[in-house]
Design a protein around this motif. Structure first.
Motif, PDB file in Angstrom:
ATOM      1  N   UNK A  29       0.792  -1.232   0.000  1.00 10.39           N
ATOM      2  CA  UNK A  29       0.000   0.000   0.000  1.00 10.39           C
ATOM      3  C   UNK A  29       0.822   1.278   0.000  1.00 10.39           C
ATOM      4  N   UNK A  30       2.144   1.166   0.225  1.00  9.00           N
ATOM      5  CA  UNK A  30       2.944   2.401   0.313  1.00  9.00           C
ATOM      6  C   UNK A  30       3.230   2.969  -1.073  1.00  9.00           C
ATOM      7  N   UNK A  31       3.609   2.107  -2.012  1.00  9.82           N
ATOM      8  CA  UNK A  31       3.821   2.592  -3.378  1.00  9.82           C
ATOM      9  C   UNK A  31       3.170   1.594  -4.336  1.00  9.82           C
ATOM     10  N   UNK A  32       2.401   2.128  -5.265  1.00 11.00           N
ATOM     11  CA  UNK A  32       1.673   1.277  -6.208  1.00 11.00           C
ATOM     12  C   UNK A  32       2.102   1.622  -7.620  1.00 11.00           C
ATOM     13  N   UNK A  33       1.939   0.666  -8.550  1.00 11.52           N
ATOM     14  CA  UNK A  33       2.294   0.968  -9.938  1.00 11.52           C
ATOM     15  C   UNK A  33       1.531   2.212 -10.414  1.00 11.52           C
ATOM     16  N   UNK A  34       2.212   3.027 -11.172  1.00 10.23           N
ATOM     17  CA  UNK A  34       1.672   4.274 -11.739  1.00 10.23           C
ATOM     18  C   UNK A  34       1.340   5.345 -10.687  1.00 10.23           C
ATOM     19  N   UNK A  35       1.898   5.188  -9.481  1.00  9.81           N
ATOM     20  CA  UNK A  35       1.737   6.265  -8.491  1.00  9.81           C
ATOM     21  C   UNK A  35       2.470   7.511  -8.985  1.00  9.81           C
ATOM     22  N   UNK A  36       1.926   8.629  -8.649  1.00 11.70           N
ATOM     23  CA  UNK A  36       2.621   9.908  -8.871  1.00 11.70           C
ATOM     24  C   UNK A  36       2.837  10.492  -7.472  1.00 11.70           C
ATOM     25  N   UNK A  37       4.099  10.491  -7.040  1.00  9.98           N
ATOM     26  CA  UNK A  37       4.397  10.905  -5.664  1.00  9.98           C
ATOM     27  C   UNK A  37       4.872  12.357  -5.632  1.00  9.98           C
ATOM     28  N   UNK A  38       4.149  13.172  -4.872  1.00 12.94           N
ATOM     29  CA  UNK A  38       4.592  14.553  -4.625  1.00 12.94           C
ATOM     30  C   UNK A  38       5.550  14.497  -3.437  1.00 12.94           C
ATOM     31  N   UNK A  39       6.819  14.795  -3.677  1.00 12.06           N
ATOM     32  CA  UNK A  39       7.823  14.703  -2.623  1.00 12.06           C
ATOM     33  C   UNK A  39       8.036  16.094  -2.019  1.00 12.06           C
ATOM     34  N   UNK A  40       7.654  16.241  -0.760  1.00 15.40           N
ATOM     35  CA  UNK A  40       7.805  17.544  -0.096  1.00 15.40           C
ATOM     36  C   UNK A  40       9.296  17.857   0.045  1.00 15.40           C
ATOM     37  N   UNK A  41       9.727  18.906  -0.609  1.00 17.00           N
ATOM     38  CA  UNK A  41      11.158  19.245  -0.615  1.00 17.00           C
ATOM     39  C   UNK A  41      11.353  20.660  -0.092  1.00 17.00           C
ATOM     40  N   UNK A  42      11.717  20.779   1.193  1.00 15.62           N
ATOM     41  CA  UNK A  42      11.944  22.117   1.749  1.00 15.62           C
ATOM     42  C   UNK A  42      13.313  22.637   1.339  1.00 15.62           C
ATOM     43  N   UNK A  43      14.220  21.706   1.044  1.00 17.53           N
ATOM     44  CA  UNK A  43      15.609  22.084   0.758  1.00 17.53           C
ATOM     45  C   UNK A  43      16.513  21.741   1.924  1.00 17.53           C
ATOM     46  N   UNK A  44      15.918  21.442   3.089  1.00 15.45           N
ATOM     47  CA  UNK A  44      16.693  21.035   4.261  1.00 15.45           C
ATOM     48  C   UNK A  44      17.176  19.594   4.126  1.00 15.45           C
ATOM     49  N   UNK A  45      17.870  19.122   5.182  1.00 12.04           N
ATOM     50  CA  UNK A  45      18.546  17.827   5.025  1.00 12.04           C
ATOM     51  C   UNK A  45      17.579  16.650   4.888  1.00 12.04           C
ATOM     52  N   UNK A  46      16.504  16.626   5.681  1.00 14.46           N
ATOM     53  CA  UNK A  46      15.601  15.478   5.617  1.00 14.46           C
ATOM     54  C   UNK A  46      14.942  15.350   4.244  1.00 14.46           C
ATOM     55  N   UNK A  47      14.378  16.447   3.784  1.00 15.54           N
ATOM     56  CA  UNK A  47      13.657  16.362   2.507  1.00 15.54           C
ATOM     57  C   UNK A  47      14.631  16.142   1.341  1.00 15.54           C
ATOM     58  N   UNK A  48      15.856  16.660   1.465  1.00 16.56           N
ATOM     59  CA  UNK A  48      16.849  16.433   0.400  1.00 16.56           C
ATOM     60  C   UNK A  48      17.219  14.953   0.343  1.00 16.56           C
ATOM     61  N   UNK A  49      17.420  14.355   1.542  1.00 17.91           N
ATOM     62  CA  UNK A  49      17.738  12.921   1.576  1.00 17.91           C
ATOM     63  C   UNK A  49      16.573  12.110   1.021  1.00 17.91           C
ATOM     64  N   UNK A  50      15.363  12.542   1.336  1.00 17.09           N
ATOM     65  CA  UNK A  50      14.174  11.817   0.852  1.00 17.09           C
ATOM     66  C   UNK A  50      14.135  11.799  -0.676  1.00 17.09           C
ATOM     67  N   UNK A  51      14.331  12.973  -1.268  1.00 17.65           N
ATOM     68  CA  UNK A  51      14.277  13.025  -2.738  1.00 17.65           C
ATOM     69  C   UNK A  51      15.410  12.193  -3.348  1.00 17.65           C
ATOM     70  N   UNK A  52      16.580  12.308  -2.732  1.00 16.94           N
ATOM     71  CA  UNK A  52      17.743  11.562  -3.220  1.00 16.94           C
ATOM     72  C   UNK A  52      17.466  10.052  -3.195  1.00 16.94           C
ATOM     73  N   UNK A  53      16.890   9.585  -2.093  1.00 18.51           N
ATOM     74  CA  UNK A  53      16.616   8.151  -1.944  1.00 18.51           C
ATOM     75  C   UNK A  53      15.532   7.699  -2.924  1.00 18.51           C
TER      76      UNK A  53
END
Ligand code: SF4
Length: 288
Positions: A29-53
């Motif tokens: 249920x976390x990620x499904x085929x054809x999901x479009x994920x909006x990745x919250x990117x503040x620019x800080x370390x957590x969100x940057x690592x999230x986008x990178x991963x």
């Protein structure tokens, strides 16, 4: 390095962290085929690592689309630099980047909203930012929102809700979207600590020294954070135990109770735990 006290070289450290985040994502249920994920990117370390991963996982999920979404709250002397960091990272990774500003949505910057009530800045910011993120996610047709909350953030939230005596919020689980009408939210970094994220960025060469939000020290969260850091130092595993306790509480209840109260706001139709959502409440407050 790893929180379990294992000593790992940088390659194995990164591999271990990536495996844990990927396992989180692979939970049903976390990620499904054809999901479009909006990745919250503040620019800080957590969100940057999230986008990178998440970007690193994409070859395994070629039909999953990622869009980085940055909310510009309008915080002078802080947001400009983090906005640049967010834009730079999205451009480096070749990820589509959307920006949504408080001024466009609410007609005011956060600085203006909190003038004279600076001690409530984080409460107001948190609610309005969540609303802005949902707005942007809908605009781009996203099916899920991913945020960069790490395990320490989650443990702090558990304790804050305990200190506030807020049982509904403690139990509320928005991961399913609730009643099928709201955008589900996922928190892939909730399985790793802040320290691990910082190390990961340093090892991968993506760490950037950025200013702190000027309002951060006035928040209840900052007090809870220091408290938990002290506990973690004396009793390692405290944060993980708090997050696990919340998970056990949620699991021991029927799904309907964990989602209880998530219903459309009477005024704007967004997800709300009461008749009127917090965004509408705050907008009324700001008009007074
Ligand atoms: Fe908003 Fe508070 Fe975070 Fe600053 S520290 S960005 S005011 S939530």
């Amino acid at each position: 390095m790893e929180d379990s006290c294992e000593r790992l070289c940088s390659t194995h450290f990164c591999g271990d962290l990536e495996t844990r985040v990927r396992s989180y994502m692979e939970f049903p249920g976390r990620v499904s085929p054809r999901d479009h994920i909006a990745v919250a990117l503040s620019g800080g370390k957590d969100s940057s690592a999230l986008l990178l991963l998440l970007h690193g996982f994409q070859p395994a999920w070629p039909d999953v689309e990622l869009t980085a979404v940055t909310v510009d709250e309008g915080i002078g002397g802080y947001r400009e630099e983090t906005m640049d960091a967010a834009s730079d990272l999205a451009a480096t990774l070749g990820v589509r980047h959307e920006i949504v500003a408080f001024t466009d949505l609410f007609g005011k910057t956060l600085d203006t909203m909190v003038k004279g009530r600076e001690n409530r800045a984080c409460t107001i910011c948190g609610v309005m930012r969540r609303n802005a993120l949902i707005h942007a996610a809908r605009r781009i047709g996203a099916t899920k929102i991913a945020t960069g909350h790490n395990r320490d953030d989650e443990a702090q939230s558990v304790l804050m809700n305990v200190f506030r005596g807020d049982l509904p919020r403690l139990l509320q689980d928005s991961s399913s979207g609730g009643q099928g009408c709201f955008l589900p939210r996922i928190k892939p970094l909730s399985v790793v600590s802040e320290r691990e994220i910082l190390t990961y960025l340093l090892v991968r060469g993506f760490y950037r020294d950025l200013p702190e939000c000027p309002y951060s020290s006035s928040a209840l969260r900052s007090t809870v954070r220091v408290l938990l850091e002290n506990f973690e130092e004396r009793f390692p595993g405290t944060s993980e135990n708090l997050v696990m306790l919340r998970g056990s509480l949620r699991q021991s209840l029927p799904r309907s109770v964990a989602e209880r109260g998530l219903r459309p706001c009477r005024e704007c139709g967004e997800s709300s735990s009461g008749e009127i959502c917090q965004t509408c409440r705050i907008q009324h407050l700001l008009q007074d």
